[in-house]
Design a protein around this motif. Structure first.
Motif, PDB file in Angstrom:
ATOM      1  N   GLU A  54      31.811 -10.828 -46.933  1.00  0.00           N
ATOM      2  CA  GLU A  54      31.583 -11.808 -47.995  1.00  0.00           C
ATOM      3  C   GLU A  54      30.092 -11.784 -48.318  1.00  0.00           C
ATOM      4  O   GLU A  54      29.268 -12.157 -47.502  1.00  0.00           O
ATOM      5  CB  GLU A  54      32.008 -13.198 -47.534  1.00  0.00           C
ATOM      6  CG  GLU A  54      33.489 -13.311 -47.269  1.00  0.00           C
ATOM      7  CD  GLU A  54      33.887 -14.691 -46.779  1.00  0.00           C
ATOM      8  OE1 GLU A  54      33.114 -15.647 -46.974  1.00  0.00           O
ATOM      9  OE2 GLU A  54      34.971 -14.799 -46.192  1.00  0.00           O
TER      10      GLU A  54
ATOM     11  N   SER B 253      26.845 -12.783 -50.794  1.00  0.00           N
ATOM     12  CA  SER B 253      26.350 -13.809 -51.718  1.00  0.00           C
ATOM     13  C   SER B 253      24.976 -13.411 -52.244  1.00  0.00           C
ATOM     14  O   SER B 253      24.100 -13.042 -51.469  1.00  0.00           O
ATOM     15  CB  SER B 253      26.220 -15.159 -51.015  1.00  0.00           C
ATOM     16  OG  SER B 253      27.446 -15.557 -50.467  1.00  0.00           O
ATOM     17  N   GLU B 254      24.815 -13.513 -53.568  1.00  0.00           N
ATOM     18  CA  GLU B 254      23.514 -13.238 -54.178  1.00  0.00           C
ATOM     19  C   GLU B 254      23.135 -14.412 -55.064  1.00  0.00           C
ATOM     20  O   GLU B 254      23.968 -14.933 -55.795  1.00  0.00           O
ATOM     21  CB  GLU B 254      23.568 -11.967 -55.014  1.00  0.00           C
ATOM     22  CG  GLU B 254      23.649 -10.705 -54.176  1.00  0.00           C
ATOM     23  CD  GLU B 254      23.513  -9.451 -55.016  1.00  0.00           C
ATOM     24  OE1 GLU B 254      22.426  -9.250 -55.595  1.00  0.00           O
ATOM     25  OE2 GLU B 254      24.485  -8.693 -55.082  1.00  0.00           O
TER      26      GLU B 254
ATOM     27  N   SER C 195      22.858 -17.510 -54.684  1.00  0.00           N
ATOM     28  CA  SER C 195      23.177 -18.750 -53.971  1.00  0.00           C
ATOM     29  C   SER C 195      24.372 -18.483 -53.063  1.00  0.00           C
ATOM     30  O   SER C 195      25.164 -17.570 -53.321  1.00  0.00           O
ATOM     31  CB  SER C 195      23.501 -19.879 -54.951  1.00  0.00           C
ATOM     32  OG  SER C 195      24.855 -19.842 -55.326  1.00  0.00           O
ATOM     33  N   PRO C 196      24.531 -19.293 -52.006  1.00  0.00           N
ATOM     34  CA  PRO C 196      25.657 -19.093 -51.093  1.00  0.00           C
ATOM     35  C   PRO C 196      27.026 -19.274 -51.762  1.00  0.00           C
ATOM     36  O   PRO C 196      28.038 -18.809 -51.246  1.00  0.00           O
ATOM     37  CB  PRO C 196      25.430 -20.152 -50.010  1.00  0.00           C
ATOM     38  CG  PRO C 196      23.973 -20.463 -50.071  1.00  0.00           C
ATOM     39  CD  PRO C 196      23.591 -20.298 -51.517  1.00  0.00           C
ATOM     40  N   GLN C 197      27.077 -19.934 -52.894  1.00  0.00           N
ATOM     41  CA  GLN C 197      28.345 -20.165 -53.592  1.00  0.00           C
ATOM     42  C   GLN C 197      28.773 -18.966 -54.446  1.00  0.00           C
ATOM     43  O   GLN C 197      29.929 -18.862 -54.838  1.00  0.00           O
ATOM     44  CB  GLN C 197      28.277 -21.420 -54.476  1.00  0.00           C
ATOM     45  CG  GLN C 197      28.198 -22.719 -53.694  1.00  0.00           C
ATOM     46  CD  GLN C 197      26.834 -22.975 -53.072  1.00  0.00           C
ATOM     47  OE1 GLN C 197      25.802 -22.616 -53.626  1.00  0.00           O
ATOM     48  NE2 GLN C 197      26.810 -23.570 -51.888  1.00  0.00           N
ATOM     49  N   ASN C 198      27.837 -18.084 -54.767  1.00  0.00           N
ATOM     50  CA  ASN C 198      28.115 -16.922 -55.606  1.00  0.00           C
ATOM     51  C   ASN C 198      28.565 -15.767 -54.696  1.00  0.00           C
ATOM     52  O   ASN C 198      27.781 -14.904 -54.336  1.00  0.00           O
ATOM     53  CB  ASN C 198      26.858 -16.539 -56.393  1.00  0.00           C
ATOM     54  CG  ASN C 198      27.113 -15.424 -57.373  1.00  0.00           C
ATOM     55  OD1 ASN C 198      28.252 -15.157 -57.739  1.00  0.00           O
ATOM     56  ND2 ASN C 198      26.042 -14.765 -57.778  1.00  0.00           N
ATOM     57  N   THR C 199      29.852 -15.766 -54.323  1.00  0.00           N
ATOM     58  CA  THR C 199      30.349 -14.857 -53.292  1.00  0.00           C
ATOM     59  C   THR C 199      31.364 -13.867 -53.833  1.00  0.00           C
ATOM     60  O   THR C 199      32.196 -14.211 -54.665  1.00  0.00           O
ATOM     61  CB  THR C 199      31.014 -15.677 -52.158  1.00  0.00           C
ATOM     62  OG1 THR C 199      30.040 -16.580 -51.635  1.00  0.00           O
ATOM     63  CG2 THR C 199      31.499 -14.799 -51.039  1.00  0.00           C
TER      64      THR C 199
END
Length: 120
Positions: free
Chosen positions: A85, A87-88, A90-94
């Motif tokens: 998994e 993420s780039e 932000s951690p939510q953009n996975t």
């Protein structure tokens, strides 16, 4: 013998393959004791010469399967299938991907040590 290699493979890949630019290569530093002296030296050179990105970047790796390809008394090769998994920004953009990594092991001072790790 192969049970040791399988267990070591899972522990190594989970940590080795999980990274956050906020952790300053803690994932690699954590697994240095599991590496051969040669691989540990190359890893330290990588840590010392690689710039950490300023924008958030993280990747979390989970082991799906471990297959011992070749093993004898002094060396081994293992293929591990992982789920990653990434993420780039932000951690939510996975996004999720599946990737194999091939580990080679050598016996060093009587213990199995990872001598190379190659993402496929």
């Amino acid at each position: 013998m192969s049970a040791d290699v399988v267990s070591l493979s899972k522990s190594f890949v989970t940590r080795y393959g999980s990274y956050s630019n906020e952790a300053h290569f803690a994932n690699l530093l954590d697994v240095l004791p599991l590496m051969s002296a040669d691989f540990a030296q190359k890893t330290m050179e990588f840590i010392e010469t690689t710039e950490i990105p300023e924008t958030y970047y993280g990747i979390n790796t989970s082991v799906i399967t471990v297959k011992v390809d070749v093993q004898d008394e002094v060396s081994s090769q293992v293929t591990i299938t992982t789920q990653r998994e990434e993420s780039e920004g932000s951690p939510q953009n996975t996004r999720v991907s599946f990737q194999d990594i091939i580990l080679t092991f050598v016996k060093e001072d009587g213990a199995w040590k990872v001598d190379s790790a190659i993402w496929q």
